[in-house]
Scaffold this motif. Structure first.
Motif, short mmCIF file in Angstrom:
data_model
loop_
_atom_site.label_atom_id
_atom_site.label_comp_id
_atom_site.label_asym_id
_atom_site.label_seq_id
_atom_site.Cartn_x
_atom_site.Cartn_y
_atom_site.Cartn_z
N ILE A 1 -1.04 5.94 1.34
CA ILE A 1 -2.14 6.16 2.30
C ILE A 1 -1.38 5.87 3.73
N VAL A 2 -1.82 6.65 4.47
CA VAL A 2 -1.08 6.69 6.09
C VAL A 2 -2.06 6.58 7.13
N TYR A 3 -1.81 5.69 8.16
CA TYR A 3 -2.56 5.58 9.25
C TYR A 3 -2.35 7.09 10.18
N ASN A 4 -3.35 7.84 10.48
CA ASN A 4 -3.29 9.08 11.40
C ASN A 4 -2.84 8.88 12.72
N GLU A 5 -3.03 7.72 13.40
CA GLU A 5 -2.52 7.56 14.59
C GLU A 5 -1.01 7.26 14.85
N THR A 6 -0.60 6.45 13.76
CA THR A 6 0.92 6.08 13.88
C THR A 6 1.72 6.61 12.88
N GLY A 7 1.26 7.26 11.71
CA GLY A 7 2.00 7.76 10.85
C GLY A 7 2.60 6.56 9.79
N GLU A 8 2.21 5.33 10.17
CA GLU A 8 2.59 4.27 8.96
C GLU A 8 1.89 4.11 7.98
N GLU A 9 2.72 3.83 6.82
CA GLU A 9 2.17 3.84 5.51
C GLU A 9 1.38 2.54 5.40
N VAL A 10 0.25 2.53 4.99
CA VAL A 10 -0.54 1.56 4.20
C VAL A 10 -0.07 0.91 3.00
N GLN A 11 0.43 -0.44 3.31
CA GLN A 11 1.19 -1.24 1.73
C GLN A 11 0.15 -1.93 0.85
N LEU A 12 -0.46 -1.10 -0.30
CA LEU A 12 -1.25 -1.77 -1.00
C LEU A 12 -0.53 -2.39 -2.46
N THR A 13 -1.02 -3.29 -2.96
CA THR A 13 -0.52 -3.75 -4.28
C THR A 13 -1.25 -2.67 -5.33
N GLY A 14 -0.41 -2.85 -6.41
CA GLY A 14 -1.15 -1.67 -7.63
C GLY A 14 -2.53 -1.86 -7.79
N GLN B 1 -4.89 -3.17 -5.72
CA GLN B 1 -5.46 -2.48 -4.53
C GLN B 1 -5.69 -0.95 -4.53
N TYR B 2 -4.38 -0.29 -5.00
CA TYR B 2 -4.60 1.04 -5.05
C TYR B 2 -5.49 1.47 -6.11
N TYR B 3 -5.24 1.08 -7.22
CA TYR B 3 -6.11 1.61 -8.52
C TYR B 3 -7.73 1.52 -8.04
N LEU B 4 -8.04 0.36 -7.46
CA LEU B 4 -9.37 -0.03 -6.93
C LEU B 4 -10.03 0.90 -5.97
#
Length: 222
Positions: free
Chosen positions: A138-151, A153-156
């Motif tokens: 998952i990436v923020y559109n404005e900055t290109g920074e990747e969102v760091q989720l736990t496993g 959190q991502y599965y949810l």
């Protein structure tokens, strides 16, 4: 999201195939005969079709599907191992897998078929973030920074996306993600949603991606 139409009359194999593919990010419609098939063909990206079915067998259904939608890949499943059966199936089907099989092999064959028919899943833009399902990013559109989720959190979040536009109750979410029955008063789900919102929402106090539907549950709208 890739939509799979799965026609299989055996409850045991049907249940675990649907569960496995759903966990891999597919949207699976499971039918136990071809009676309701027509209603789902237009929305399907791929068909998994068992040979031995009540009523019309898989060979007959497969030919009918290809006549209506030549662009729709079909994977045949069968306990029959004879060359004659495989040849008959491959006259119209795009792949033929014999039972028993490993779920990883089924998933790999689906990936090959989707690449052949150019049905690979696209990225999903949700307001200020972009979701790359295949890469689990998952990436923020404005900055290109990747969102760091736990496993978890991502599965949810993935569960929300697979059931986009649906209002999901706490019970559905907990059972779908944790695989256990929800116990009233358990704060686990709420804590995970709060942390998830803190990472993906512009204003976590006023979320616009994971909406709260008062008195009912939550929803992600696409």
């Amino acid at each position: 999201m890739i939509s799979v139409l799965y026609i299989e009359d055996e409850n045991e194999i049907g249940s675990w195939v649907k569960k496995d593919l759903t966990e891999r990010g597919y949207e699976v419609t499971w039918l136990q005969s071809g009676e309701e098939m027509e209603a789902h063909l237009s929305s399907a990206d791929l068909v998994i079709l068992d040979v031995m079915l009540p009523g019309l067998d898989g060979f007959s259904l497969g030919r009918r599907i290809k006549k209506e939608r030549a662009d729709l890949p079909i994977l045949m499943l069968s306990a029959r191992t004879s060359v004659e059966d495989k040849v008959e199936g491959l006259h119209f089907a795009d792949d033929y897998l014999t039972k028993p099989f490993h779920p990883d092999e089924l998933a790999a064959r689906l990936e090959v078929l989707l690449r052949r028919f150019q049905k690979n899943e696209d990225v999903l833009v949700l307001q200020h973030i972009t979701v790359h399902p295949k890469e689990m990013r998952i990436v923020y559109n404005e900055t290109g920074e990747e969102v760091q989720l736990t496993g978890k959190q991502y599965y949810l979040f993935q569960y929300f996306i697979r059931h986009a536009n649906q209002i999901l109750t706490k019970e559905q979410l907990y059972e779908g993600v944790w695989g256990e029955r929800y116990i009233e008063g358990d704060k686990t789900l709420m804590v995970h949603i709060r942390y998830l919102r803190e990472k993906i929402e512009k204003d976590p106090a006023h979320p616009t991606i994971i909406e709260t539907i008062r008195g009912l549950g939550y929803r992600v709208r696409i």
